[in-house]
Structures are given as C-alpha cells and as structure tokens.
Design a protein around this motif. Structure first.
Motif, mmCIF file in Angstrom:
data_model
loop_
_atom_site.group_PDB
_atom_site.id
_atom_site.type_symbol
_atom_site.label_atom_id
_atom_site.label_comp_id
_atom_site.label_asym_id
_atom_site.label_seq_id
_atom_site.Cartn_x
_atom_site.Cartn_y
_atom_site.Cartn_z
ATOM 1 N N ILE A 71 0.845 -1.198 0.000
ATOM 2 C CA ILE A 71 0.000 0.000 0.000
ATOM 3 C C ILE A 71 0.881 1.249 0.000
ATOM 4 O O ILE A 71 0.641 2.192 -0.751
ATOM 5 C CB ILE A 71 -0.961 0.004 1.212
ATOM 6 N N ARG A 72 1.931 1.251 0.826
ATOM 7 C CA ARG A 72 2.827 2.405 0.916
ATOM 8 C C ARG A 72 3.470 2.714 -0.445
ATOM 9 O O ARG A 72 3.570 3.860 -0.838
ATOM 10 C CB ARG A 72 3.913 2.159 1.960
ATOM 11 N N ARG A 73 3.902 1.683 -1.166
ATOM 12 C CA ARG A 73 4.505 1.904 -2.485
ATOM 13 C C ARG A 73 3.509 2.566 -3.436
ATOM 14 O O ARG A 73 3.863 3.483 -4.177
ATOM 15 C CB ARG A 73 5.026 0.589 -3.082
ATOM 16 N N ILE A 74 2.270 2.110 -3.398
ATOM 17 C CA ILE A 74 1.243 2.722 -4.245
ATOM 18 C C ILE A 74 1.033 4.176 -3.846
ATOM 19 O O ILE A 74 0.945 5.064 -4.700
ATOM 20 C CB ILE A 74 -0.085 1.933 -4.172
ATOM 21 N N ILE A 75 0.982 4.446 -2.564
ATOM 22 C CA ILE A 75 0.771 5.815 -2.078
ATOM 23 C C ILE A 75 1.944 6.710 -2.491
ATOM 24 O O ILE A 75 1.737 7.832 -2.969
ATOM 25 C CB ILE A 75 0.557 5.837 -0.548
ATOM 26 N N VAL A 76 3.171 6.234 -2.333
ATOM 27 C CA VAL A 76 4.353 7.025 -2.709
ATOM 28 C C VAL A 76 4.320 7.330 -4.203
ATOM 29 O O VAL A 76 4.537 8.471 -4.622
ATOM 30 C CB VAL A 76 5.667 6.309 -2.325
ATOM 31 N N HIS A 77 4.024 6.326 -5.025
ATOM 32 C CA HIS A 77 3.961 6.555 -6.470
ATOM 33 C C HIS A 77 2.826 7.519 -6.822
ATOM 34 O O HIS A 77 2.973 8.343 -7.734
ATOM 35 C CB HIS A 77 3.819 5.230 -7.229
ATOM 36 N N THR A 78 1.737 7.431 -6.097
ATOM 37 C CA THR A 78 0.624 8.361 -6.318
ATOM 38 C C THR A 78 1.052 9.784 -5.980
ATOM 39 O O THR A 78 0.726 10.732 -6.717
ATOM 40 C CB THR A 78 -0.597 7.957 -5.466
ATOM 41 N N CYS A 79 1.783 9.954 -4.893
ATOM 42 C CA CYS A 79 2.282 11.284 -4.513
ATOM 43 C C CYS A 79 3.189 11.849 -5.599
ATOM 44 O O CYS A 79 3.063 13.021 -5.982
ATOM 45 C CB CYS A 79 3.032 11.221 -3.184
ATOM 46 N N ILE A 80 4.088 11.025 -6.106
ATOM 47 C CA ILE A 80 5.010 11.462 -7.156
ATOM 48 C C ILE A 80 4.218 11.850 -8.411
ATOM 49 O O ILE A 80 4.466 12.896 -9.012
ATOM 50 C CB ILE A 80 6.044 10.366 -7.491
ATOM 51 N N ASN A 81 3.258 11.017 -8.788
ATOM 52 C CA ASN A 81 2.441 11.319 -9.960
ATOM 53 C C ASN A 81 1.639 12.602 -9.765
ATOM 54 O O ASN A 81 1.489 13.392 -10.704
ATOM 55 C CB ASN A 81 1.511 10.150 -10.293
ATOM 56 N N HIS A 82 1.151 12.809 -8.562
ATOM 57 C CA HIS A 82 0.401 14.037 -8.248
ATOM 58 C C HIS A 82 1.306 15.264 -8.409
ATOM 59 O O HIS A 82 0.896 16.266 -9.004
ATOM 60 C CB HIS A 82 -0.148 13.958 -6.819
ATOM 61 N N LEU A 83 2.522 15.169 -7.907
ATOM 62 C CA LEU A 83 3.464 16.285 -8.030
ATOM 63 C C LEU A 83 3.799 16.554 -9.495
ATOM 64 O O LEU A 83 3.872 17.703 -9.925
ATOM 65 C CB LEU A 83 4.738 16.009 -7.239
ATOM 66 N N LYS A 84 4.023 15.495 -10.262
ATOM 67 C CA LYS A 84 4.332 15.653 -11.683
ATOM 68 C C LYS A 84 3.142 16.256 -12.426
ATOM 69 O O LYS A 84 3.310 17.168 -13.235
ATOM 70 C CB LYS A 84 4.670 14.300 -12.311
ATOM 71 N N LYS A 85 1.965 15.736 -12.149
ATOM 72 C CA LYS A 85 0.746 16.187 -12.827
ATOM 73 C C LYS A 85 0.482 17.666 -12.585
ATOM 74 O O LYS A 85 0.063 18.388 -13.473
ATOM 75 C CB LYS A 85 -0.442 15.352 -12.327
ATOM 76 N N HIS A 86 0.762 18.096 -11.386
ATOM 77 C CA HIS A 86 0.529 19.493 -11.041
ATOM 78 C C HIS A 86 1.796 20.335 -11.178
ATOM 79 O O HIS A 86 1.858 21.450 -10.689
ATOM 80 C CB HIS A 86 -0.053 19.590 -9.628
ATOM 81 N N LYS A 87 2.811 19.735 -11.807
ATOM 82 C CA LYS A 87 4.084 20.415 -12.090
ATOM 83 C C LYS A 87 4.714 21.034 -10.848
ATOM 84 O O LYS A 87 5.376 22.045 -10.906
ATOM 85 C CB LYS A 87 3.900 21.467 -13.184
ATOM 86 N N LYS A 88 4.502 20.400 -9.710
ATOM 87 C CA LYS A 88 5.051 20.938 -8.469
ATOM 88 C C LYS A 88 6.486 20.473 -8.242
ATOM 89 O O LYS A 88 7.224 21.097 -7.519
ATOM 90 C CB LYS A 88 4.174 20.549 -7.285
ATOM 91 N N PHE A 89 6.856 19.340 -8.871
ATOM 92 C CA PHE A 89 8.209 18.840 -8.662
ATOM 93 C C PHE A 89 9.239 19.769 -9.285
ATOM 94 O O PHE A 89 10.355 19.869 -8.814
ATOM 95 C CB PHE A 89 8.382 17.431 -9.224
ATOM 96 N N ASN A 90 8.872 20.479 -10.320
ATOM 97 C CA ASN A 90 9.810 21.360 -11.008
ATOM 98 C C ASN A 90 10.171 22.580 -10.191
ATOM 99 O O ASN A 90 11.049 23.339 -10.562
ATOM 100 C CB ASN A 90 9.240 21.784 -12.359
#
Length: 194
Positions: A71-90
């Motif tokens: 579950i944690r791995r899915i949540i972490v990947h979801t967080c990363i995808n959320h950041l990428k989708k909202h261009k927050k990682f940049n």
C-alpha cells in the motif's frame, strides 16, 4: 477483521472490507502523503487518489512482502504522480538560495521529536523534499528515484546532498539541534537513513 479477511473482502469489492482497510491504513498513509505535500489539502488529495489505486489494483497484491508495504509503495507513487501532474516537482531551487530561508525562532524543546524533523523537511523546496523523502525515508535508490521522477541519477544525488545541507541548516536555526558532531546524532529522531 483480520488482514486476510480485509484483503478477501476487498477483492470481492465489499464496502465493509474497503472501509476497514481505509480505516486501518489511512492514518499512516496520510503521514506519507503529508511528507510530499505542501499542505493538508494536497495530502488528502494524494491519499484519496492513492486509495482509489489501492482498491483498483488490489488483485495485483501477491502476498509477497507486507500488505502495508505494498500500500505504501502505491501511495508514494501516487504522490510522485500528483506532483508531476501538477508540475510541483519542477519547483526546485539552486543551492545558493539555501541560505535565504527564513526560520522562525522557537524555544529549544527538551526532546527532539520526529514530528519536528518532519515539519522541517516540509520546509524544503519540493524537489529537495521529494528526493530526501524517497531516498532517506522510503529507502529508494538514486537509480529508482531517477526513474520515478524522470531525472538523471546524478540529479537525484545532488538534490539529496543539497536537501541534507539545507535540512541541517533549518534544524540548527530552529534550535531543534545543536550542530552535531556526527550526522547520526540528529537524524535518528526522524528514523531516516542519511
């Protein structure tokens, strides 16, 4: 309800089992999301997205390793995808900006608490914070982080090094720590591997 019963119920799309799974794991997973998010609202959005993925992918769990870890791995990947989708990682900063962070002076606590360290981690720019969380707390390698974030492995390493330096500066400025003799003296409170 046992973990096995929850898993079987979720595989059958039983609402009671899904609610039990959410109740059991959402507090821990919200803490994971909170480490990546800018605020509680973003963390809750990440959690919601993550649990939707958990429920839709639960048939892929193969009982190898812990269910919570899956579950944690899915949540972490979801967080990363959320950041990428909202261009927050940049939104990263140059190391030259590290010395301009303004930190509010607080009284020195009698015991260093992991919560305080996590709050200091949240003060880091999103790029630094993301790499630090993935490497030091979640245990991913720089190669895995580079693949997840679509960056070079060397970028992951440099972001991590800069994040550590900035975090130490924040911890010292907030008087949560006195400059340590060894790194492990202050890192132990956050249960991370620096």
């Amino acid at each position: 309800m046992t973990e096995e019963a929850i898993l079987l119920g979720c595989l059958k799309n039983q609402p009671a089992a899904q609610q039990e799974l959410y109740s059991k794991y959402s507090p821990k997973m919200l803490a994971v999301c909170y480490r990546f998010a800018r605020n509680r609202e973003d963390a809750e959005d990440m959690l919601q997205e993550g649990f939707i993925r958990v429920f839709t992918q639960i048939h892929q769990f193969q009982s190898k390793g812990s269910f919570e870890g899956w579950i944690r791995r899915i949540i972490v990947h979801t967080c990363i995808n959320h950041l990428k989708k909202h261009k927050k990682f940049n939104d990263s900063v140059d190391i030259s900006q590290a010395h301009t962070i303004q930190v509010r002076e607080d009284s020195v606590p009698s015991i260093i608490q992991a919560k305080q360290v996590v709050e200091c981690i949240r003060m880091l720019p999103i790029g630094y914070r993301t790499v630090l969380n993935l490497f030091a707390i979640d245990g991913y390698t720089h190669r895995e982080i580079a693949q997840m974030l679509d960056i070079e492995e060397s970028t992951s390493r440099s972001q991590y090094t800069r994040a550590k330096a900035m975090l130490e500066q924040i911890l010292v400025q907030k008087k949560i720590i006195i400059r340590p003799q060894r790194q492990d003296e202050w890192v132990a409170a956050a249960h991370v591997r620096f």
